[in-house]
Each structure stands twice: as C-alpha cells, then as structure tokens.
Design a protein around this motif. Structure first.
Motif, PDB file in Angstrom:
ATOM      1  N   ILE A  25      18.187 -51.321 -94.957  1.00 44.86           N
ATOM      2  CA  ILE A  25      19.317 -52.152 -95.367  1.00 44.86           C
ATOM      3  C   ILE A  25      20.269 -52.174 -94.175  1.00 44.86           C
ATOM      4  O   ILE A  25      20.783 -51.138 -93.755  1.00 44.86           O
ATOM      5  CB  ILE A  25      20.025 -51.588 -96.610  1.00 44.86           C
ATOM      6  CG1 ILE A  25      19.044 -51.515 -97.791  1.00 44.86           C
ATOM      7  CG2 ILE A  25      21.239 -52.434 -96.960  1.00 44.86           C
ATOM      8  CD1 ILE A  25      19.585 -50.774 -98.991  1.00 44.86           C
ATOM      9  N   LEU A  26      20.486 -53.358 -93.618  1.00 43.06           N
ATOM     10  CA  LEU A  26      21.268 -53.499 -92.390  1.00 43.06           C
ATOM     11  C   LEU A  26      22.614 -54.136 -92.703  1.00 43.06           C
ATOM     12  O   LEU A  26      22.682 -55.241 -93.266  1.00 43.06           O
ATOM     13  CB  LEU A  26      20.491 -54.357 -91.386  1.00 43.06           C
ATOM     14  CG  LEU A  26      20.992 -54.411 -89.947  1.00 43.06           C
ATOM     15  CD1 LEU A  26      21.018 -53.019 -89.313  1.00 43.06           C
ATOM     16  CD2 LEU A  26      20.111 -55.347 -89.121  1.00 43.06           C
ATOM     17  N   LEU A  27      23.679 -53.430 -92.356  1.00 47.90           N
ATOM     18  CA  LEU A  27      25.029 -53.930 -92.591  1.00 47.90           C
ATOM     19  C   LEU A  27      25.519 -54.760 -91.402  1.00 47.90           C
ATOM     20  O   LEU A  27      24.890 -54.809 -90.352  1.00 47.90           O
ATOM     21  CB  LEU A  27      25.991 -52.756 -92.835  1.00 47.90           C
ATOM     22  CG  LEU A  27      25.658 -51.815 -93.992  1.00 47.90           C
ATOM     23  CD1 LEU A  27      26.755 -50.772 -94.146  1.00 47.90           C
ATOM     24  CD2 LEU A  27      25.468 -52.579 -95.301  1.00 47.90           C
ATOM     25  N   LYS A  62      13.139 -55.184 -95.733  1.00 51.55           N
ATOM     26  CA  LYS A  62      14.330 -55.179 -94.883  1.00 51.55           C
ATOM     27  C   LYS A  62      15.311 -56.208 -95.416  1.00 51.55           C
ATOM     28  O   LYS A  62      14.928 -57.305 -95.825  1.00 51.55           O
ATOM     29  CB  LYS A  62      13.969 -55.454 -93.421  1.00 51.55           C
ATOM     30  CG  LYS A  62      13.248 -56.772 -93.169  1.00 51.55           C
ATOM     31  CD  LYS A  62      12.927 -56.949 -91.688  1.00 51.55           C
ATOM     32  CE  LYS A  62      12.280 -58.304 -91.417  1.00 51.55           C
ATOM     33  NZ  LYS A  62      11.981 -58.514 -89.975  1.00 51.55           N
ATOM     34  N   THR A  63      16.606 -55.834 -95.409  1.00 52.43           N
ATOM     35  CA  THR A  63      17.624 -56.661 -96.047  1.00 52.43           C
ATOM     36  C   THR A  63      18.915 -56.626 -95.243  1.00 52.43           C
ATOM     37  O   THR A  63      19.328 -55.562 -94.785  1.00 52.43           O
ATOM     38  CB  THR A  63      17.938 -56.144 -97.474  1.00 52.43           C
ATOM     39  OG1 THR A  63      16.730 -55.976 -98.201  1.00 52.43           O
ATOM     40  CG2 THR A  63      18.858 -57.095 -98.207  1.00 52.43           C
ATOM     41  N   LEU A  64      19.544 -57.779 -95.084  1.00 49.49           N
ATOM     42  CA  LEU A  64      20.910 -57.834 -94.584  1.00 49.49           C
ATOM     43  C   LEU A  64      21.858 -57.734 -95.770  1.00 49.49           C
ATOM     44  O   LEU A  64      21.624 -58.348 -96.822  1.00 49.49           O
ATOM     45  CB  LEU A  64      21.177 -59.149 -93.844  1.00 49.49           C
ATOM     46  CG  LEU A  64      20.732 -59.254 -92.391  1.00 49.49           C
ATOM     47  CD1 LEU A  64      21.024 -60.663 -91.860  1.00 49.49           C
ATOM     48  CD2 LEU A  64      21.430 -58.224 -91.522  1.00 49.49           C
ATOM     49  N   CYS A  65      22.928 -56.973 -95.587  1.00 61.86           N
ATOM     50  CA  CYS A  65      23.831 -56.745 -96.713  1.00 61.86           C
ATOM     51  C   CYS A  65      25.251 -56.518 -96.186  1.00 61.86           C
ATOM     52  O   CYS A  65      25.434 -55.899 -95.129  1.00 61.86           O
ATOM     53  CB  CYS A  65      23.359 -55.527 -97.513  1.00 61.86           C
ATOM     54  SG  CYS A  65      24.366 -55.126 -98.959  1.00 61.86           S
ATOM     55  N   ASN A 120      28.653 -55.430-100.864  1.00 65.54           N
ATOM     56  CA  ASN A 120      27.522 -55.562-101.785  1.00 65.54           C
ATOM     57  C   ASN A 120      26.543 -54.393-101.724  1.00 65.54           C
ATOM     58  O   ASN A 120      25.519 -54.411-102.411  1.00 65.54           O
ATOM     59  CB  ASN A 120      26.757 -56.854-101.485  1.00 65.54           C
ATOM     60  CG  ASN A 120      27.567 -58.087-101.838  1.00 65.54           C
ATOM     61  OD1 ASN A 120      28.351 -58.067-102.788  1.00 65.54           O
ATOM     62  ND2 ASN A 120      27.413 -59.155-101.075  1.00 65.54           N
ATOM     63  N   LEU A 121      26.841 -53.384-100.899  1.00 60.15           N
ATOM     64  CA  LEU A 121      25.884 -52.292-100.719  1.00 60.15           C
ATOM     65  C   LEU A 121      25.685 -51.487-101.993  1.00 60.15           C
ATOM     66  O   LEU A 121      24.539 -51.211-102.391  1.00 60.15           O
ATOM     67  CB  LEU A 121      26.326 -51.370 -99.580  1.00 60.15           C
ATOM     68  CG  LEU A 121      25.405 -50.176 -99.334  1.00 60.15           C
ATOM     69  CD1 LEU A 121      23.995 -50.631 -98.957  1.00 60.15           C
ATOM     70  CD2 LEU A 121      25.968 -49.254 -98.263  1.00 60.15           C
ATOM     71  N   LEU A 122      26.755 -51.102-102.664  1.00 57.29           N
ATOM     72  CA  LEU A 122      26.621 -50.275-103.864  1.00 57.29           C
ATOM     73  C   LEU A 122      25.818 -50.977-104.962  1.00 57.29           C
ATOM     74  O   LEU A 122      24.894 -50.372-105.532  1.00 57.29           O
ATOM     75  CB  LEU A 122      27.997 -49.849-104.372  1.00 57.29           C
ATOM     76  CG  LEU A 122      28.698 -48.773-103.532  1.00 57.29           C
ATOM     77  CD1 LEU A 122      30.139 -48.609-103.979  1.00 57.29           C
ATOM     78  CD2 LEU A 122      27.972 -47.447-103.630  1.00 57.29           C
ATOM     79  N   ASP A 146      31.221 -44.241 -93.175  1.00 58.16           N
ATOM     80  CA  ASP A 146      31.511 -42.954 -93.817  1.00 58.16           C
ATOM     81  C   ASP A 146      32.410 -43.114 -95.042  1.00 58.16           C
ATOM     82  O   ASP A 146      32.396 -42.269 -95.946  1.00 58.16           O
ATOM     83  CB  ASP A 146      32.140 -41.981 -92.819  1.00 58.16           C
ATOM     84  CG  ASP A 146      33.455 -42.496 -92.258  1.00 58.16           C
ATOM     85  OD1 ASP A 146      33.503 -43.656 -91.813  1.00 58.16           O
ATOM     86  OD2 ASP A 146      34.435 -41.726 -92.262  1.00 58.16           O
ATOM     87  N   LYS A 147      33.187 -44.208 -95.098  1.00 58.55           N
ATOM     88  CA  LYS A 147      34.046 -44.436 -96.262  1.00 58.55           C
ATOM     89  C   LYS A 147      33.228 -44.740 -97.513  1.00 58.55           C
ATOM     90  O   LYS A 147      33.719 -44.555 -98.637  1.00 58.55           O
ATOM     91  CB  LYS A 147      35.013 -45.585 -95.980  1.00 58.55           C
ATOM     92  CG  LYS A 147      36.027 -45.271 -94.885  1.00 58.55           C
ATOM     93  CD  LYS A 147      36.967 -46.437 -94.639  1.00 58.55           C
ATOM     94  CE  LYS A 147      37.975 -46.101 -93.545  1.00 58.55           C
ATOM     95  NZ  LYS A 147      38.890 -47.240 -93.265  1.00 58.55           N
ATOM     96  N   LEU A 148      31.992 -45.207 -97.311  1.00 60.52           N
ATOM     97  CA  LEU A 148      31.124 -45.513 -98.452  1.00 60.52           C
ATOM     98  C   LEU A 148      30.374 -44.291 -98.956  1.00 60.52           C
ATOM     99  O   LEU A 148      29.843 -44.299-100.066  1.00 60.52           O
ATOM    100  CB  LEU A 148      30.112 -46.592 -98.060  1.00 60.52           C
ATOM    101  CG  LEU A 148      30.674 -47.970 -97.738  1.00 60.52           C
ATOM    102  CD1 LEU A 148      29.568 -48.885 -97.218  1.00 60.52           C
ATOM    103  CD2 LEU A 148      31.341 -48.591 -98.956  1.00 60.52           C
ATOM    104  N   VAL A 149      30.323 -43.244 -98.136  1.00 57.98           N
ATOM    105  CA  VAL A 149      29.500 -42.069 -98.472  1.00 57.98           C
ATOM    106  C   VAL A 149      29.884 -41.456 -99.817  1.00 57.98           C
ATOM    107  O   VAL A 149      29.016 -41.239-100.680  1.00 57.98           O
ATOM    108  CB  VAL A 149      29.540 -41.032 -97.337  1.00 57.98           C
ATOM    109  CG1 VAL A 149      28.882 -39.727 -97.773  1.00 57.98           C
ATOM    110  CG2 VAL A 149      28.840 -41.589 -96.095  1.00 57.98           C
TER     111      VAL A 149
END
Length: 479
Positions: free
Chosen positions: A405-407, A434-437, A441-443, A463-466
């Motif tokens: 998953i690529l941000l 493989k996905t662009l995100c 929308n990651l969660l 790291d804020k999403l961790v």
C-alpha cells in the motif's frame, strides 16, 4: 523524557567556539522539534541555560520538551519570540537546515545581528572539546550510534550521547555523564553537516548515494564521506564496513579497521544463528572472540550494526562481560523495527526506513523473522527528490513484499516536482497486490484486508497513523 538518573554536571564542555556558556546564556532553536535539535535543546536546558524554540507542528517530542520546562511555539510570527530572547548579545540562535530562508523569525534574527549557528556547528564545537565518537552512513547510523552509546553508558567507561532516535532503554535522545569525556554523535551527511565535526573515532556504516538534491552526483556524495574521514584526529580510529566504495583520507596516526556481519574484517560476526526466536552470534575482534552473544532486538540487520558498535566500545575499553550484558539488554529505538501490536492472528511493526537500501534490508529482516507469513507493507515516500532519484530502486525493494500500500509523497522541506509522485514507484513494483492510497483512506482500506504481518515504513508523518492503526487492529481482534 530525560532519564532521571542522568547526572546534570556532565563533563562535556558547554562552551563551543569559546562562547557557549560564556556570553550566551539563552538558546533559541528554529526547528526545536527535530530529533537532533531536541537533543541539543535538552542538553543546554539540563546545563541550566534558558531554552526556547519554534517548530511547525506539535508532536509527542515537542510535548515532552514542554513538560521538561522548555518553551515551544508553533507560530512563526516574530511576536511569538519570548521577550527574554530579544537581546542578540546573550542569545544564540541554533538552526536546522529544514528552516526556509524566508522564515519570519530567521529573517528577524538575521536583521538584528544575532549569532546564528547550524546544529552541526554546535555539535562540531562539542567534539573539539571532548572525544567525539561520530557514526556516519546513509543508513544504519542511528541504530549503530544508539547501540554504541548504550554499550558505553552501561559500562564502567560511560559516555555522553546526542542521538538521532529515542533510545527505548532511556526514553530519550540525550545521555549525559559526569565521568566521561566521550560523546557519541550521529554524523549527518545531509547538507555536508558532518564536515563540521572533529571526530576522535568514527564509523561509516554505508555510503549509498542519497540527498542528490544537495550533492547532484553519486561521486560527489562519496567524496563527501572521504572528506569526513580526513577530519578524524591523530590518535583516533576509523571503523568502516567492509566493501564500502570510498577511499579513506586519514591523517597520520589514525588507525583503520574494517567490520562486517559475516564477511570477515577486523571485527566481524560469526556463527550467526537463531535460537528460540533469538539471534546469537560470536563477536570476533582482531585478537580475540566473544562467543554466544545474544542480540536484545532479534532482527538480522542489527547484527552488523552491533558489530560496529561493539568494535567502538571495545576500542574504548569496554570489557567482554560488559559487551555481552549491553547487547542483550539493548531494547531498540523508537520507530526502528518496533513491534507495535502482536496477537495470535497478526503482527504489526513500524520502521523508519526511507531509503531503498534500508527498505531492502528491513524487508529481508522481517522475512527472516516470519518466513511463512504474508507481509503487507505501507510505505510513505519521503521527499520528491529522493523519489525522483531512486524510484526504480524503491520499486525493486518494495517488490519483496507480498502486498504493498503506497501513500502519497511526504514533501518535508520540498516543493512538488512536476511528474514526480508515488505512481513513479508503483508502476515498476512487481506485485499483483499493490495499491495507491491517501493517508485519509488508509484506515478504512486496512479494515477491509486480511492482514497477517503488517509493517508501516517511512520518515514522514506516517508515525501519526501508528496509534490509530494499532487501536483499529486491537478492536478487530476482540470481535
């Protein structure tokens, strides 16, 4: 937060350039929330000086600085500078390269003739008044310097340290000692900062080209490391990973040692093996062997970093018994192979890897730990220039995952570059899954997936999403 057992009357000098601690009684940091800047801020605050600073965003680290009594502002307006820092004759301004030239506070300090130094200049002055142990390298330097600092600090030798990460053993990036004149410093190659240092001993972990926005060519990047080696003081030593493509330019009286994980050299690891989920190895010096060392953080990549750190500690008088104890008790660094959440069904790890070589090594180490499990990686590219320069290498490294998953690119100090986005990497990734995100929308995307081993990679704000990912995984596991 600074370890409560640290001794505040450390022996490291507080007067770089002959002025710190003399004319200067106040220190204002532009970019105080950076990992390297915050260590210096803590240092001067611990010394009893007045310390304040600006940073763009509030983070866990800036909150800790505030809790320790350091004033931090998140507004770049000149009016936010506390009144006590408005006298140029007693205030030193310390600057990180990430601060833009048009920053209002920087322009104010320049217009009013403040003394302004880069962080590297201040660290350089500290190394000239102590015995600096400086660890350089495109990757591996934070882990190696933190292990080296831990090995020295927990031994009878002791040390001071300005670290590029938060050491889990001490929950800080600053170590101080009243007994030792050794100071461990991460030598940053960005903007040629490490050329300001005067090492007593140095390590070079790697010299894979990076920061080509600064260096332009791979040759110029490697030449920068060669110049760094010329700065090591006579009577000191260079410990360099075997096979690095640079030619050291050592002064007379500087010893050269090589090291590797299992490929020979003056210092090396042999008989590397995994025993009940733990990594053991034999540490070999030029004239002796320490058998059956247990690695406290059982990740394959840390074997080589540990060899370099143990070499430095051994050269500075740390005993074999202290080396054994120190390596086994080392508990890692925040965002370096951190196991964030683990259950019977899923393992979630977080890692700072942001260069293709780092990603390749990290994924290989995770594969070694979990050879028969599906590994899903979430990667946030860091910088447009790095993405542009190494897109193919990033794609090759990320292709070693089972799913990607690529941000979007985290820009940090940079403006967008036309034609440079995450798709530049994705299109060459040789994976079906493989996905662009977007970050937003990651969660929801992760919630839809059957996850086994999940890893987040990147040096941006991923790291804020961790903690959010961790909470979501925990909630899913109880359903």
């Amino acid at each position: 937060m600074i370890n409560q057992e640290m001794k505040k009357d450390a022996s490291v000098s507080s007067s770089p350039s002959g002025r710190l601690g003399g004319a200067f009684t106040k220190y204002y940091f532009l970019g105080i929330g950076g990992i390297g800047m915050s260590a210096l801020a803590r240092y001067f605050h611990t010394k009893g000086f007045q310390v304040a600073g600006y940073d763009r965003t509030e983070t866990k680290l800036t909150k800790e600085l505030q809790a320790e009594g350091i004033t931090v502002s998140f507004n770049e307006n000149v009016s936010e500078i506390p009144f006590v820092y408005t006298k140029p004759e007693n205030t030193l301004v310390i600057l990180t390269p990430a601060i833009p030239a048009n920053h209002p506070q920087l322009k104010y300090f320049q217009a009013n003739n403040y003394s302004i130094q880069k962080r590297a200049q201040v660290l350089g002055d500290i190394t000239r008044q102590s015995k600096g142990i400086c660890i350089a390298g495109t990757h591996g330097k934070t882990t190696t310097s933190t292990i080296a600092a831990h090995l020295l600090y927990q031994s009878q030798v002791s040390c001071n340290a300005f670290l590029g990460g938060i050491a889990n053993n001490y929950n800080t990036n600053l170590l101080l000692s009243a007994e030792s004149n050794l100071v461990v410093i991460e030598a940053d190659e960005y903007d040629r900062s490490f050329h300001q240092l005067s090492p007593y001993m140095a390590v070079i972990t790697s010299a894979d080209p990076d920061h080509l926005d600064i260096y332009e060519t791979a040759d110029a990047f490697r030449e920068s490391f060669e110049h760094f080696t010329s700065l090591i003081r006579p009577g000191g030593a260079l410990v360099m990973r075997k096979g690095i493509d640079i030619v050291p330019q050592l002064q007379k009286g500087v010893k050269l040692y090589t090291y590797s994980m299992n490929d020979g050299g003056d210092f090396t690891a042999e008989n590397i093996r995994t025993v009940n989920g733990e990594i053991h190895f034999d540490f070999v010096t030029p004239n002796d062997r320490l058998s059956d060392v247990r690695l406290g953080v059982p990740v394959q990549i840390n074997v080589e970093n540990s060899v370099a750190a143990m070499a430095l500690a051994w050269l500075n008088g740390v005993s074999f018994d202290e080396l054994r104890t120190g390596i086994s008790s080392f508990s890692g660094i925040y965002r370096r192979f951190n196991v964030v959440y683990k259950s019977d069904k899923i393992v979630y790890m977080d890692d700072y890897a942001h260069h293709p070589s780092e990603l390749k090594a990290s994924i290989a180490s995770i594969r070694n730990l979990y050879p028969n499990r599906k590994i899903t990686g979430v990667f946030q590219p860091h910088l447009y220039t790095r993405t542009r320069d190494f897109a193919t290498a990033f794609a090759e490294a990320l292709s070693q995952l089972d799913e990607l998953i690529l941000l979007d690119i985290y820009p940090a100090r940079e403006l967008p570059i036309e034609g440079v986005d995450s798709d530049l990497i994705l299109r060459d990734v040789k994976l079906k899954n493989k996905t662009l995100c977007s970050k937003e929308n990651l969660l929801p995307l992760l919630k839809e997936k059957e996850l086994d081993v999940l890893v987040t990679f990147g040096a941006g704000d991923i790291d804020k999403l961790v903690p959010l990912i961790k909470d979501q995984l925990k909630q899913s596991s109880v359903k």
